[in-house]
Motif scaffolding. Structure first.
Motif, PDB file in Angstrom:
ATOM      1  N   GLU A   1       0.822  -1.222   0.000  1.00  0.00           N
ATOM      2  CA  GLU A   1       0.000   0.000   0.000  1.00  0.00           C
ATOM      3  C   GLU A   1       0.853   1.267   0.000  1.00  0.00           C
ATOM      4  OE1 GLU A   1      -4.338  -0.457   1.897  1.00  0.00           O
ATOM      5  OE2 GLU A   1      -2.724  -0.340   3.366  1.00  0.00           O
ATOM      6  N   THR A   2       2.047   1.200   0.568  1.00  0.00           N
ATOM      7  CA  THR A   2       2.930   2.377   0.716  1.00  0.00           C
ATOM      8  C   THR A   2       2.149   3.573   1.268  1.00  0.00           C
ATOM      9  OG1 THR A   2       2.619   2.952  -1.630  1.00  0.00           O
ATOM     10  CG2 THR A   2       4.552   1.654  -1.067  1.00  0.00           C
ATOM     11  N   ARG A   3       1.699   3.427   2.496  1.00  0.00           N
ATOM     12  CA  ARG A   3       0.907   4.464   3.150  1.00  0.00           C
ATOM     13  C   ARG A   3       1.673   5.778   3.217  1.00  0.00           C
ATOM     14  NH1 ARG A   3      -3.274   2.368   6.242  1.00  0.00           N
ATOM     15  NH2 ARG A   3      -3.970   4.517   6.366  1.00  0.00           N
ATOM     16  N   HIS A   4       0.957   6.895   3.064  1.00  0.00           N
ATOM     17  CA  HIS A   4       1.599   8.215   3.029  1.00  0.00           C
ATOM     18  C   HIS A   4       0.659   9.265   3.617  1.00  0.00           C
ATOM     19  CE1 HIS A   4      -0.987   9.830  -0.144  1.00  0.00           C
ATOM     20  NE2 HIS A   4      -0.975   8.624  -0.658  1.00  0.00           N
ATOM     21  N   PRO A   5       1.178  10.445   3.984  1.00  0.00           N
ATOM     22  CA  PRO A   5       0.346  11.506   4.570  1.00  0.00           C
ATOM     23  C   PRO A   5       0.023  12.640   3.595  1.00  0.00           C
ATOM     24  CG  PRO A   5       2.629  11.932   5.096  1.00  0.00           C
ATOM     25  CD  PRO A   5       2.620  10.711   4.208  1.00  0.00           C
ATOM     26  N   PHE A   6       0.321  12.469   2.313  1.00  0.00           N
ATOM     27  CA  PHE A   6       0.241  13.588   1.379  1.00  0.00           C
ATOM     28  C   PHE A   6      -1.171  13.804   0.848  1.00  0.00           C
ATOM     29  CE2 PHE A   6       4.488  11.617   0.867  1.00  0.00           C
ATOM     30  CZ  PHE A   6       5.226  12.629   1.461  1.00  0.00           C
ATOM     31  N   THR A   7      -1.463  15.043   0.490  1.00  0.00           N
ATOM     32  CA  THR A   7      -2.734  15.394  -0.128  1.00  0.00           C
ATOM     33  C   THR A   7      -2.460  16.166  -1.412  1.00  0.00           C
ATOM     34  OG1 THR A   7      -3.080  17.608   0.821  1.00  0.00           O
ATOM     35  CG2 THR A   7      -3.625  15.702   2.221  1.00  0.00           C
ATOM     36  N   ALA A   8      -3.526  16.507  -2.113  1.00  0.00           N
ATOM     37  CA  ALA A   8      -3.411  17.257  -3.366  1.00  0.00           C
ATOM     38  C   ALA A   8      -3.506  18.769  -3.144  1.00  0.00           C
ATOM     39  CB  ALA A   8      -4.502  16.807  -4.335  1.00  0.00           C
ATOM     40  N   ARG A   9      -3.674  19.203  -1.902  1.00  0.00           N
ATOM     41  CA  ARG A   9      -3.888  20.635  -1.637  1.00  0.00           C
ATOM     42  C   ARG A   9      -2.698  21.479  -2.106  1.00  0.00           C
ATOM     43  NH1 ARG A   9      -6.907  23.994   1.639  1.00  0.00           N
ATOM     44  NH2 ARG A   9      -8.008  22.247   2.603  1.00  0.00           N
ATOM     45  N   ARG A  10      -1.493  21.126  -1.698  1.00  0.00           N
ATOM     46  CA  ARG A  10      -0.320  21.934  -2.040  1.00  0.00           C
ATOM     47  C   ARG A  10      -0.078  21.941  -3.557  1.00  0.00           C
ATOM     48  NH1 ARG A  10       3.211  22.704   2.359  1.00  0.00           N
ATOM     49  NH2 ARG A  10       1.888  23.246   4.150  1.00  0.00           N
ATOM     50  N   THR A  11      -0.274  20.791  -4.181  1.00  0.00           N
ATOM     51  CA  THR A  11      -0.124  20.736  -5.642  1.00  0.00           C
ATOM     52  C   THR A  11      -1.122  21.664  -6.313  1.00  0.00           C
ATOM     53  OG1 THR A  11       0.659  18.452  -5.545  1.00  0.00           O
ATOM     54  CG2 THR A  11      -0.177  19.228  -7.664  1.00  0.00           C
ATOM     55  N   SER A  12      -2.352  21.678  -5.817  1.00  0.00           N
ATOM     56  CA  SER A  12      -3.373  22.568  -6.369  1.00  0.00           C
ATOM     57  C   SER A  12      -2.979  24.026  -6.189  1.00  0.00           C
ATOM     58  CB  SER A  12      -4.728  22.299  -5.702  1.00  0.00           C
ATOM     59  OG  SER A  12      -5.159  20.981  -5.944  1.00  0.00           O
ATOM     60  N   GLU A  13      -2.472  24.358  -5.017  1.00  0.00           N
ATOM     61  CA  GLU A  13      -2.049  25.739  -4.761  1.00  0.00           C
ATOM     62  C   GLU A  13      -0.896  26.140  -5.683  1.00  0.00           C
ATOM     63  OE1 GLU A  13      -1.111  25.700  -0.638  1.00  0.00           O
ATOM     64  OE2 GLU A  13      -3.202  25.724   0.041  1.00  0.00           O
ATOM     65  N   ASP A  14       0.078  25.254  -5.843  1.00  0.00           N
ATOM     66  CA  ASP A  14       1.224  25.547  -6.699  1.00  0.00           C
ATOM     67  C   ASP A  14       0.799  25.771  -8.155  1.00  0.00           C
ATOM     68  OD1 ASP A  14       2.932  25.324  -4.568  1.00  0.00           O
ATOM     69  OD2 ASP A  14       3.537  23.260  -5.018  1.00  0.00           O
TER      70      ASP A  14
END
Length: 573
Positions: free
Chosen positions: A506-519
């Motif tokens: 699964e390679t669990r992670h804490p990332f979201t798409a928010r920062r990418t959207s802002e960038d």
């Protein structure tokens, strides 16, 4: 005349053959190619810094255009980064013209920068590969370059279409000097190929119709295929008037008839195979998603299996092929219906097919449609399955829905005809998670239709470099299912049962798409339950610029919901 005149002429050859879109990744060795195309007024140019994203953006464009898109990159590993998109284009039969700048061959393996073995770098994943001479002074070299360029463009579009590679060794200087004449040769030669349509003779049709008449249980199955009103109308007539069941996964884009079989992914694992086994199987299109369908047809092989395809490659997915028919699906099924209809009229009889065979398929399809809708409508918690069900049913008609691989495409395929109002695209040539964002970006930049991308968090993060292009298309809306990892591995019995599941699969992670959207200046929305999803959904849809909706779910809940859904329907059956 410019020092690199044949490369200036190469751009004109592409233009004369109808190519209008070029994707350029910056580099120095490719400067002459970049300038040849950028200074030509006939092309729409897009600059993409990441070659892997560039390849998939070009694929998405060519997919919509039905025409080649040019890719230009510098030498070295830049060319290798096109490889995933090139392989996908090859198996999806999408035309690309890949132009890779290279060092002269004598410098290979001499510790010179950005120098690798680029000749035929894509192996069997291109229709053809060319390497042109590094020296253009001799007239034979210029003749060879002209001939190869014309042949390469023709090859991309010849049936079946696909990617073609031209490797271009370039010596310095490759930047023009001040005042250098940068114009197309007045006598540049353009070679065209006359188009033709494959047809079948009357004798062959008589043989096929005689074989058709010898079977009662006939099944038509469509693989991945572009949306075609002409084809769907013919299949609808065959289903309704000749009593033949027609089925297809969501990527077959079958949408003309309520009688088409769309819930086979749910009922085939548990149905009575004796009632559904075809004697004559007719297939068309590319890959099938449904593992249930593939296993059913492999375990219950037809007596005769016709595959309608203009591809020279023999495809035998179901271990049963007996005849490859080298014509288009539109031509074949339109003529098949007309000839059978006329034959029945002359003979004064209706279809001789066993009506019970189609009814067995229809009964299973209608029952599982009812069971599926009832079960999903009674669920109140937000998980990947219920989110996809809500999203798909709420998308506006005539939109494009691009599906990432892994679970999104499997969820959608289980929803049957809930997607019949949409045009479905997916990278099922190689079925990888790479490039789905970039492909949708490329498609949205060409079509004026609303384009939606349904993608998991891992696939989104894997391909977010595509969002570095400018401008981003306003008609693209991205829906990210964020369950913090590769949730499909929790659905598969093997990895789901090992203690290394979360860390290595699964390679669990804490990332979201928010920062990418802002960038990337993308309007961002999020939801973690049905209440918040209902609040933001209309805002997301009505936003007139590119936007992203991130739906947060729990991986354990997702796995349970998916298994409960399958188990409930199986129990009711």
């Amino acid at each position: 005349m410019a020092i690199l005149q044949p490369l200036i002429d190469l751009a004109e050859i592409c233009y004369a053959h109808g190519i209008r879109h070029v994707i350029i990744s910056p580099g120095s060795r490719s400067a002459a190619l970049t300038l040849a195309f950028s200074r030509h007024d006939g092309f729409e140019k897009t600059v993409v810094m990441d070659e892997r994203s560039a390849g998939f953006i070009a694929l998405g464009m060519a997919q919509q255009l039905g025409a080649p898109v040019v890719l230009i990159c510098t030498s070295g590993s830049a060319a290798y980064n096109y490889a995933p998109a090139v392989a996908e284009a090859f198996f999806q039969q999408i035309p690309l013209l890949i132009l890779t700048a290279d060092r002269p061959s004598e410098w290979i393996h001499q510790l010179d920068g950005q120098t690798i073995y680029q000749s035929e770098i894509y192996g069997k994943h291109v229709k053809k590969s060319y390497t042109i001479p590094a020296d253009y002074s001799h007239k034979d070299a210029r003749w060879m370059i002209n001939r190869s360029a014309n042949e390469a463009v023709i090859c991309t579009q010849s049936i079946p279409p696909g990617p073609v590679h031209i490797n271009i060794p370039i010596r310095e200087p490759f930047y023009p000097s001040t005042g250098e004449n940068f114009a197309v040769s007045p006598d540049v030669r353009i070679v065209k190929k006359t188009e033709s349509q494959a047809t079948l003779s009357t004798e062959i049709w008589h043989k096929l119709l005689n074989e058709w008449d010898s079977f009662d249980n006939i099944l038509i199955a469509g693989g991945q295929y572009k949306k075609s009103e002409k084809l769907n109308n013919s299949l609808d007539k065959i289903s309704r008037e000749l009593g033949v069941p027609v089925l297809g996964d969501s990527i077959s884009n079958q949408s003309a008839s309520e009688e088409f079989i769309t819930y086979h992914d749910l009922f085939l694992p548990i149905s009575n195979s004796d009632r559904l086994r075809p004697e004559l199987l007719i297939t068309y299109g590319l890959s099938f998603i449904s593992k249930s369908l593939k296993q059913f047809l492999q375990n219950n092989p037809a007596v005769q299996h016709w595959h309608v395809s203009e591809d020279d490659h023999l495809v035998d997915t179901f271990f049963s092929i007996t005849n490859q028919i080298p014509v288009s699906a539109e031509y074949f099924f339109e003529n098949l219906f007309d000839r059978l209809d006329y034959q029945h009229f002359v003979q004064g009889e209706d279809s001789t097919n066993d009506a019970s065979f189609q009814e067995n398929w229809n009964l299973a399809n209608r029952k599982f449609k009812r069971l599926s809708i009832q079960y999903l409508n009674n669920l109140t918690s937000l998980n990947d399955l219920t989110a996809v069900n809500m999203v798909v049913n709420a998308l506006p008609a005539a939109s494009q829905l691009h599906l990432a691989n892994s679970m999104p495409i499997r969820y959608v395929n289980s929803l049957g005809d809930a997607v019949k109002h949409l045009e479905i695209f997916a990278n099922r040539g190689t079925s990888g998670i790479d490039g789905c964002v970039s492909t949708a970006l490329g498609a949205a930049s060409i079509t004026e239709k609303p384009v939606f991308l349904l993608v998991g968090d891992v696939a989104f993060l894997y391909d977010r470099n595509g969002l570095l292009i400018r401008p981003l298309p306003d008609n693209l809306k991205i829906i990210v299912l964020n369950n913090s990892g590769g949730n499909i591995f929790r659905m598969i019995d093997g990895p789901a049962n090992v203690p290394e599941l979360e860390s290595y699969f699964e390679t669990r992670h804490p990332f979201t798409a928010r920062r990418t959207s802002e960038d990337s200046n993308i309007t961002y929305y999020e939801a973690s339950n049905f209440e918040s999803l209902n609040v933001v959904w209309n805002q997301f849809l009505s936003n007139n610029t590119i936007s992203l909706l991130e739906i947060f779910t729990d991986p354990v809940d997702n796995a349970k919901a998916w298994k409960d859904f399958k188990n409930h329907i199986a129990a009711e059956w």
